[in-house]
Design a protein around this motif. Structure first.
Motif, mmCIF file in Angstrom:
data_model
loop_
_atom_site.group_PDB
_atom_site.id
_atom_site.type_symbol
_atom_site.label_atom_id
_atom_site.label_comp_id
_atom_site.label_asym_id
_atom_site.label_seq_id
_atom_site.Cartn_x
_atom_site.Cartn_y
_atom_site.Cartn_z
ATOM 1 N N THR A 272 0.831 -1.205 0.000
ATOM 2 C CA THR A 272 0.000 0.000 0.000
ATOM 3 C C THR A 272 0.869 1.259 0.000
ATOM 4 O O THR A 272 0.365 2.357 -0.184
ATOM 5 C CB THR A 272 -0.931 0.032 1.234
ATOM 6 O OG1 THR A 272 -0.125 0.188 2.406
ATOM 7 C CG2 THR A 272 -1.760 -1.214 1.332
ATOM 8 N N GLU B 205 -7.616 -3.435 0.866
ATOM 9 C CA GLU B 205 -6.566 -3.113 -0.097
ATOM 10 C C GLU B 205 -5.899 -4.400 -0.575
ATOM 11 O O GLU B 205 -5.608 -5.272 0.218
ATOM 12 C CB GLU B 205 -5.521 -2.212 0.585
ATOM 13 C CG GLU B 205 -4.565 -1.552 -0.376
ATOM 14 C CD GLU B 205 -5.206 -0.400 -1.119
ATOM 15 O OE1 GLU B 205 -5.215 -0.453 -2.349
ATOM 16 O OE2 GLU B 205 -5.699 0.534 -0.463
ATOM 17 N N GLU C 269 1.076 7.406 -3.231
ATOM 18 C CA GLU C 269 0.466 6.570 -2.189
ATOM 19 C C GLU C 269 0.650 7.180 -0.812
ATOM 20 O O GLU C 269 -0.285 7.232 -0.001
ATOM 21 C CB GLU C 269 1.083 5.166 -2.219
ATOM 22 C CG GLU C 269 0.723 4.363 -3.455
ATOM 23 C CD GLU C 269 -0.719 3.890 -3.431
ATOM 24 O OE1 GLU C 269 -1.246 3.658 -2.334
ATOM 25 O OE2 GLU C 269 -1.315 3.778 -4.504
#
Lengths: 200, 298
Positions: free
Chosen positions: B187, B297, B211
């Motif tokens: 992530t 995610e 991100e």
């Protein structure tokens, strides 16, 4: 009044223009609005943490438990109601079945009894007809017998009468050729009809 | 001096020789302060403590007006929710809920089912206390801003930032445990699936800042939204109220202004009541959404 509003307007614009700078100059003023006071953040974290811990332990847990219990209770009530309904429907169907069965049986019984009655009637009728036939035949035989007896009786009577008449005639005028011939003819006549089996 | 002018709120009239300063009045009501004003008693000076060093930073932990409001909101929240919880628990399963406890219960059920369950999904139960506490605590702070002598702690960026930090930390930590170290690192260092070799690393180099920025922007927006909404509402109310005093020396106009201000402030207070709930709801909603996004995610 017009001047009052005019003055209002100018003062308002002055306020808007002057408000921010005038305070910004003193003691940090509005710049403080966007500055983060870390001490307050620490207070917030501590307060929130404590509140979360206390509420989770003493409020949310029992509340959730109570809600779950109620949910389960309601669910079980609904399930129970569903079961009851199914049961009632099954019972109703069974009752309908039984009623239909009963009706069917009653109808069968009625038909059967009607048939039996019909049979009985036919038998009775047959019997009655038989009996009546027997009675009629008997009666006929009786009548024939009676008639035959009557005929015999009548013949006997006729002979008696004839004999009486003949004896009277014989007593009165047993003379003459004509009388003799008359009696002779009569006797002949009798003997002719006697050949028919009247004297048997 | 004070007797000669209108009874202005706070100490502004004395400081400015009777002349009303709108900006000062707004700052007085919205900014944090070392004093707390109470009815009848007047301004109470809160204790001043020496700054404490936390992780190399000098932090002033002196209680301020917003600290008082913060604690007050916490106490109100705790007492109300505890009472409601007790009532609901005492009602048992056979009786229909009613009253305040029922109102709170309805909100709790709504937040649990339509926020937590909906946006966090599987395993949402762990986050329910957090989301519920966030909502009710923020709501209490927001509503305290509409009470006389009250004020909104949520109108202070330090408070909303700390709350957003809670959401951020919970989101990331819960995400870490859910996704595992490898999944969690994805992530941050992200390359679109299907990319290979040099392209993959190039994409990673491009996407990683995005991100990380995405992670930081979410709580930042959360903090700013709540703070800005509460501050804006209070600025509006106090500006409109301030006009009454600002134009207090106009012979005729002041009556029109006072009447107009009164009507506007009344209407906006009703609106603020709605906004207090909506903002608390949005904070809770977005917290649930962020946690849920991280949980799912891949």
């Amino acid at each position: 009044m017009t001047s009052a509003f005019f003055e209002t307007g100018t003062r308002l614009s002055a306020a808007v223009a002057g408000a921010l700078p005038s305070t910004a100059a003193e003691e940090g003023g509005w710049s403080r609005l966007f500055s983060v006071e870390w001490g307050l953040s620490v207070w917030t974290l501590l307060t929130f943490g404590t509140l979360l811990a206390l509420l989770a332990r003493y409020a949310w847990k029992p509340l959730m438990a109570a809600l779950d219990a109620r949910e389960r209770s309601i669910q079980s009530d609904i399930d129970e109601a569903g079961r009851q309904r199914d049961k009632a429907e099954a019972l109703l169907a069974e009752h309908r079945e039984q009623m239909a069965e009963g009706r069917r049986r009653a109808q069968a019984l009625i038909a059967e009894s009607r048939e039996a009655a019909e049979e009985l009637r036919r038998q009775l009728e047959e019997k009655a007809r038989e009996e009546s036939r027997t009675i009629i035949a008997n009666a006929r035989r009786e009548i024939e017998r009676e008639r035959d007896a009557a005929i015999v009786q009548l013949r006997r009577e006729a002979v008696e009468v004839a004999m009486a008449a003949a004896s009277r005639l014989l007593e009165e005028r047993i003379d003459g050729e004509r009388d003799r011939r008359l009696v002779m003819d009569y006797i002949d006549e009798l003997s002719v009809s006697g050949e028919g089996g009247a004297w048997q | 001096m004070r007797g000669a002018s209108l009874p202005l709120p706070g100490a502004t009239a004395q400081e400015h020789g009777g002349e009303f300063d709108l900006g000062e009045m707004l700052a007085h009501h919205i900014l944090n302060s070392n004093t707390y004003e109470l009815p009848l008693i007047g301004a109470v000076r809160l204790p001043q403590w020496d700054p404490v060093a936390i992780a190399g930073l000098q932090v002033d932990l002196s209680p301020t007006k917003h600290v008082v409001l913060l604690l007050l909101a916490a106490v109100i929240t705790f007492v109300t929710i505890l009472g409601a919880s007790r009532t609901v628990a005492a009602q048992g399963v056979d009786r229909a809920p009613k009253g305040l406890a029922n109102a709170i219960e309805a909100i709790v059920v709504f937040l649990r089912d339509d926020l937590c369950k909906e946006y966090i999904g599987h395993g949402y139960q762990r986050f329910v206390p957090l989301i519920l506490t966030l909502f009710f605590f923020i709501l209490a702070m927001n509503l305290l801003g509409l009470v006389p002598w009250g004020g909104s702690a949520t109108g202070n960026l330090a408070v909303t930032a700390a709350l957003a930090l809670v959401t951020f930390v919970v989101t990331e930590v819960a995400g870490f445990f859910k996704l595992g170290p490898k999944g969690y690192l994805k992530t941050i260092f992200f390359a679109p699936p299907g990319t290979e070799g040099a392209v993959k690393y190039l994409m990673m180099a491009l996407m990683t800042p995005v991100e990380i920025l995405g992670k930081i922007v979410k709580p930042f927006a959360l903090a700013m939204r709540l703070f800005a909404n509460m501050t804006a509402g209070h600025l509006l109310i106090f500006s409109l109220l301030g006009f009454i005093f600002f134009f207090g020396d106009l012979a005729l106009g002041r009556w029109f202004i006072a009447g107009g201000s009164y009507i506007f402030v009344s209407a906006i207070l009703v609106l603020e009541l709605l906004i207090a709930m909506i903002q608390a709801y949005i904070f809770a909603l977005l917290s649930a959404v962020f946690i849920g996004l991280m949980q799912h995610e891949h």
